[in-house]
Design a protein around this motif. Structure first.
Motif, short mmCIF file in Angstrom:
data_model
loop_
_atom_site.label_atom_id
_atom_site.label_comp_id
_atom_site.label_asym_id
_atom_site.label_seq_id
_atom_site.Cartn_x
_atom_site.Cartn_y
_atom_site.Cartn_z
N ARG A 365 31.51 32.63 35.16
CA ARG A 365 32.01 32.78 36.52
C ARG A 365 32.58 31.45 37.00
O ARG A 365 32.05 30.38 36.69
CB ARG A 365 30.89 33.22 37.46
N ARG A 436 38.08 40.08 39.46
CA ARG A 436 37.03 39.47 38.63
C ARG A 436 36.53 38.17 39.25
O ARG A 436 35.33 37.83 39.16
CB ARG A 436 37.57 39.17 37.23
N TYR A 438 36.19 37.60 42.24
CA TYR A 438 35.40 37.94 43.42
C TYR A 438 34.20 38.82 43.06
O TYR A 438 33.47 39.27 43.95
CB TYR A 438 36.29 38.66 44.44
N GLY A 439 34.02 39.08 41.76
CA GLY A 439 32.82 39.78 41.30
C GLY A 439 32.92 41.28 41.19
O GLY A 439 31.89 41.96 41.09
N PHE A 440 34.15 41.83 41.15
CA PHE A 440 34.31 43.29 41.10
C PHE A 440 35.46 43.65 40.16
O PHE A 440 36.31 42.83 39.86
CB PHE A 440 34.59 43.86 42.49
N GLU A 453 30.57 46.27 40.98
CA GLU A 453 30.24 44.85 40.87
C GLU A 453 29.98 44.49 39.42
O GLU A 453 29.35 45.24 38.67
CB GLU A 453 29.01 44.53 41.72
N THR A 454 30.49 43.36 39.00
CA THR A 454 30.30 42.93 37.61
C THR A 454 28.97 42.20 37.47
O THR A 454 28.63 41.38 38.32
CB THR A 454 31.44 41.99 37.17
#
Length: 464
Positions: A365, A436, A438-440, A453-454
């Motif tokens: 991340r 990605r 932003y976590g989605f 959500e990842t």
């Protein structure tokens, strides 16, 4: 009056030698006081002068005031702001020196030739020194659409998402973007409207080396790929467009290149070339004649009007020396035909997912601002991917030529909803690369509203 020391001393009547010593010490102390007062006043004056100078010259003060390395810079809880006071580019500094903008004869219109542009642009950069560093790689993207609402019920929504895609790409790579939806010349309509916009952008952005035209129905489907600008500096090319020399000079096809996406250098050569190019457009009294000439040369041209693409091919065909300045890019998808690209998205996604499973650096991340570094990491895994048709590398730009998202009058050779479904898949394919950070992600490219959500080590973790 007695000094305090004398009042507190039990021996107020001391010897003459002691009195003399006291007087000498008192005199020495007074001298030191005077020195400290003088130095304090000088320091105060210096600080006052420094603060005034910093206010008057923020660029100079910023360069001197930020000579700090990472090792000795510490962020503590008492810091009131993490924002630098003096950015690298000073957006509030425009000196009173005379520049080309002060010439009352200056016109932005495509009809008015621009002379001595290289000199004028260089002079402007000299007066605005904070813009000079990095000017060689500075890009302004220009795009636009019609003034009126779309006839196609979903047209405005699609154009909004196409524009969002361009904004995302520019944000990731630090490019400026100008979106226009008015005609800057009343006669230069439809596909010719881009030339007045590009010229106006050159004049409005002397700090930029390149103006990048991208059609409204073209979108970025590799958000990490960065323009290889050094390639075009090698032989001083000033116009870069996706095309093939064989189709121009041997087959004489009006699809030998696509004028929907091109890079043009902000220089006098480009100003002069656009003058020639525009003279084949609707502002010319010979507009109808140019349409006939183009159809006589390009047998596969289906419509009678002179268009910007046929005009550019015609200029190249008649003067092959133009290839010294015009680069026909065919090594990557500077502009890729959507019909052959969209079916490859699933395979590309699988290959990129496999790469990330093998390389933990790519799964890490990270902040959106450092995305270019991870694009560079990925390149080591893409050496065998190829580029262009048949490649499993993400296509740089997917262009929905012939789909007409605003009018809805797509080419009849496309079946049913292939255009609209293709656009949705392309937009979500690109959006996943942004989300990605932003976590989605969108698990289904045909479902724009659903995201998941990842997990932490995505895509290594989870049933993907």
């Amino acid at each position: 009056m007695l000094a305090p020391e004398q009042l507190s001393s039990p021996k107020s009547h001391s010897s003459p030698m002691a009195k003399q010593l006291f007087r000498n010490n008192n005199k020495s102390s007074s001298c030191f006081s005077d020195v400290f007062l003088y130095l304090g006043g000088a320091l105060l004056a210096f600080l006052l002068l420094w603060s005034l100078w910093s206010y008057a010259s923020p660029d100079v003060a910023g360069n001197l005031g930020h000579n700090v390395t990472d090792s000795n810079f510490k962020l503590d809880s008492s810091s009131k702001s993490c924002v630098q006071e003096h950015p690298a580019v000073d957006l509030r500094y425009d000196p009173p020196d005379t520049t080309f903008y002060d010439d009352p004869a200056l016109r932005y219109s495509i009809e008015q030739p621009m002379k001595d542009w290289d000199q004028k642009r260089n002079e402007w950069l000299k007066h605005h020194p904070s813009f000079a560093p990095g000017a060689r790689d500075r890009v302004v993207m220009v795009t636009g659409s019609q003034t009126r609402p779309c006839r196609n019920p979903i047209g405005d929504h699609l154009l909004l998402r196409f524009f969002k895609n361009k904004v995302d790409y520019c944000r990731l790579h630090g490019y400026d973007i100008f979106y226009n939806n008015v005609l800057l010349h009343p006669k230069m309509h439809t596909f010719w409207a881009k030339l007045p916009m590009v010229k106006a952008a050159m004049l409005a952005h002397p700090e930029a080396e390149w103006i990048w035209w991208v059609d409204s129905d073209a979108l970025f489907t590799d958000m990490e790929y960065k323009l290889p600008l050094r390639r075009y500096d090698y032989k001083n090319h000033n116009l870069v467009i996706h095309g093939w020399a064989k189709l121009i000079y041997e087959e004489k096809s009006w699809t030998a290149l696509n004028a929907g996406v091109f890079l043009i250098r902000n220089c006098q050569w480009s100003m002069d070339f656009m003058d020639k190019w525009a003279k084949m457009g609707p502002m010319s009294p010979d507009y109808d004649k140019w349409g006939q000439i183009q159809r006589s040369l390009f047998k596969d041209k289906l419509f009678p009007e002179s268009d910007d693409q046929s005009a550019l091919i015609y200029l190249l065909y008649k003067d092959k020396s133009l290839t010294d300045k015009i680069y026909l890019e065919g090594e990557y998808y500077l502009e890729g035909y959507w019909l052959e690209i969209v079916p490859t998205y699933n395979n590309i996604t699988e290959r990129y997912t496999e790469i990330e499973r093998e390389d933990g650096k790519l799964r890490r991340r990270h902040a959106e601002k450092v995305s270019e570094q991870y694009g560079a990491f990925r390149e080591a895994h893409l050496k065998e991917a190829g580029n262009g048709k048949g490649s499993w590398r993400r296509p740089f730009i997917t262009h929905f030529t012939g789909c007409q998202p605003c009018s809805g009058d797509h080419n009849k050779m496309y079946e049913g909803d292939s255009c609209w479904n293709g656009m949705v898949r392309a937009l979500n394919f690109a959006d996943n690369q942004v989300l990605r950070k932003y976590g989605f992600v969108h698990p289904d490219l045909l479902d724009s509203k659903t995201v998941v959500e990842t997990p932490f080590d995505y895509p290594e973790e989870g049933p993907w």
